[in-house]
Scaffold this motif. Structure first.
Motif, PDB file in Angstrom:
ATOM      1  N   ASP A   7       0.829  -1.205   0.000  1.00  0.00           N
ATOM      2  CA  ASP A   7       0.000   0.000   0.000  1.00  0.00           C
ATOM      3  C   ASP A   7       0.864   1.256   0.000  1.00  0.00           C
ATOM      4  O   ASP A   7       0.553   2.241  -0.675  1.00  0.00           O
ATOM      5  CB  ASP A   7      -0.935   0.034   1.214  1.00  0.00           C
ATOM      6  N   ALA A  10       2.299   1.711  -3.468  1.00  0.00           N
ATOM      7  CA  ALA A  10       1.250   2.171  -4.382  1.00  0.00           C
ATOM      8  C   ALA A  10       0.963   3.662  -4.175  1.00  0.00           C
ATOM      9  O   ALA A  10       0.809   4.414  -5.145  1.00  0.00           O
ATOM     10  CB  ALA A  10      -0.030   1.351  -4.179  1.00  0.00           C
ATOM     11  N   ALA A  11       0.915   4.096  -2.922  1.00  0.00           N
ATOM     12  CA  ALA A  11       0.665   5.507  -2.624  1.00  0.00           C
ATOM     13  C   ALA A  11       1.820   6.374  -3.119  1.00  0.00           C
ATOM     14  O   ALA A  11       1.598   7.439  -3.708  1.00  0.00           O
ATOM     15  CB  ALA A  11       0.454   5.705  -1.121  1.00  0.00           C
ATOM     16  N   SER A  13       3.824   5.690  -5.543  1.00  0.00           N
ATOM     17  CA  SER A  13       3.763   5.659  -7.000  1.00  0.00           C
ATOM     18  C   SER A  13       2.776   6.703  -7.524  1.00  0.00           C
ATOM     19  O   SER A  13       3.088   7.451  -8.453  1.00  0.00           O
ATOM     20  CB  SER A  13       3.344   4.262  -7.470  1.00  0.00           C
ATOM     21  N   ARG A  14       1.620   6.752  -6.914  1.00  0.00           N
ATOM     22  CA  ARG A  14       0.607   7.736  -7.325  1.00  0.00           C
ATOM     23  C   ARG A  14       1.096   9.156  -7.065  1.00  0.00           C
ATOM     24  O   ARG A  14       0.955  10.039  -7.918  1.00  0.00           O
ATOM     25  CB  ARG A  14      -0.705   7.497  -6.580  1.00  0.00           C
ATOM     26  N   LYS A  15       1.676   9.386  -5.913  1.00  0.00           N
ATOM     27  CA  LYS A  15       2.123  10.723  -5.518  1.00  0.00           C
ATOM     28  C   LYS A  15       3.271  11.220  -6.396  1.00  0.00           C
ATOM     29  O   LYS A  15       3.289  12.370  -6.820  1.00  0.00           O
ATOM     30  CB  LYS A  15       2.548  10.701  -4.043  1.00  0.00           C
ATOM     31  N   GLY A  17       4.305   9.774  -9.359  1.00  0.00           N
ATOM     32  CA  GLY A  17       4.171   9.502 -10.782  1.00  0.00           C
ATOM     33  C   GLY A  17       5.258   8.561 -11.290  1.00  0.00           C
ATOM     34  O   GLY A  17       5.696   8.653 -12.426  1.00  0.00           O
ATOM     35  N   PRO A  19       6.450   4.445 -11.688  1.00  0.00           N
ATOM     36  CA  PRO A  19       5.890   3.086 -11.667  1.00  0.00           C
ATOM     37  C   PRO A  19       6.226   2.348 -10.368  1.00  0.00           C
ATOM     38  O   PRO A  19       7.327   2.497  -9.828  1.00  0.00           O
ATOM     39  CB  PRO A  19       6.570   2.402 -12.857  1.00  0.00           C
ATOM     40  N   GLU A  20       5.260   1.584  -9.887  1.00  0.00           N
ATOM     41  CA  GLU A  20       5.454   0.833  -8.643  1.00  0.00           C
ATOM     42  C   GLU A  20       6.685  -0.066  -8.707  1.00  0.00           C
ATOM     43  O   GLU A  20       7.407  -0.203  -7.722  1.00  0.00           O
ATOM     44  CB  GLU A  20       4.222  -0.024  -8.329  1.00  0.00           C
ATOM     45  N   TYR A  38      12.464  12.825  -8.142  1.00  0.00           N
ATOM     46  CA  TYR A  38      11.042  13.108  -8.327  1.00  0.00           C
ATOM     47  C   TYR A  38      10.474  13.997  -7.221  1.00  0.00           C
ATOM     48  O   TYR A  38       9.336  14.438  -7.305  1.00  0.00           O
ATOM     49  CB  TYR A  38      10.239  11.808  -8.388  1.00  0.00           C
TER      50      TYR A  38
END
Length: 70
Positions: A7, A10-11, A13-15, A17, A19-20, A38
């Motif tokens: 989790d 994944a968070a 990765s979203r924040k 941008g 890839p996981e 980043y």
């Protein structure tokens, strides 16, 4: 209280941008320098300050990784 690493990745990765798979590889290898690119200046500074604070990193390790240590 353990954290769910999937989790968390994944968070992140979203924040960020990113890839996981890239984040997972950096976490597994311990080489996060590429991922720091980043982060914004403020976030990078906070990250560096945290990683250089041995007391804080030990506290975080005890709190979140206690069940991962052998």
């Amino acid at each position: 209280m353990g954290i769910n690493i999937n989790d968390l990745i994944a968070a992140a990765s979203r924040k960020l941008g990113v890839p996981e798979e890239k984040i997972r590889a950096a976490v597994n290898s311990g080489n996060v320098s590429e991922l720091k690119a980043y982060l914004g200046d403020k976030e990078r500074e906070r990250f560096e300050r945290t990683m250089n604070d041995r007391g804080l990193t030990e506290e975080l390790g005890k709190k979140y990784m206690a069940d991962k240590r052998r």
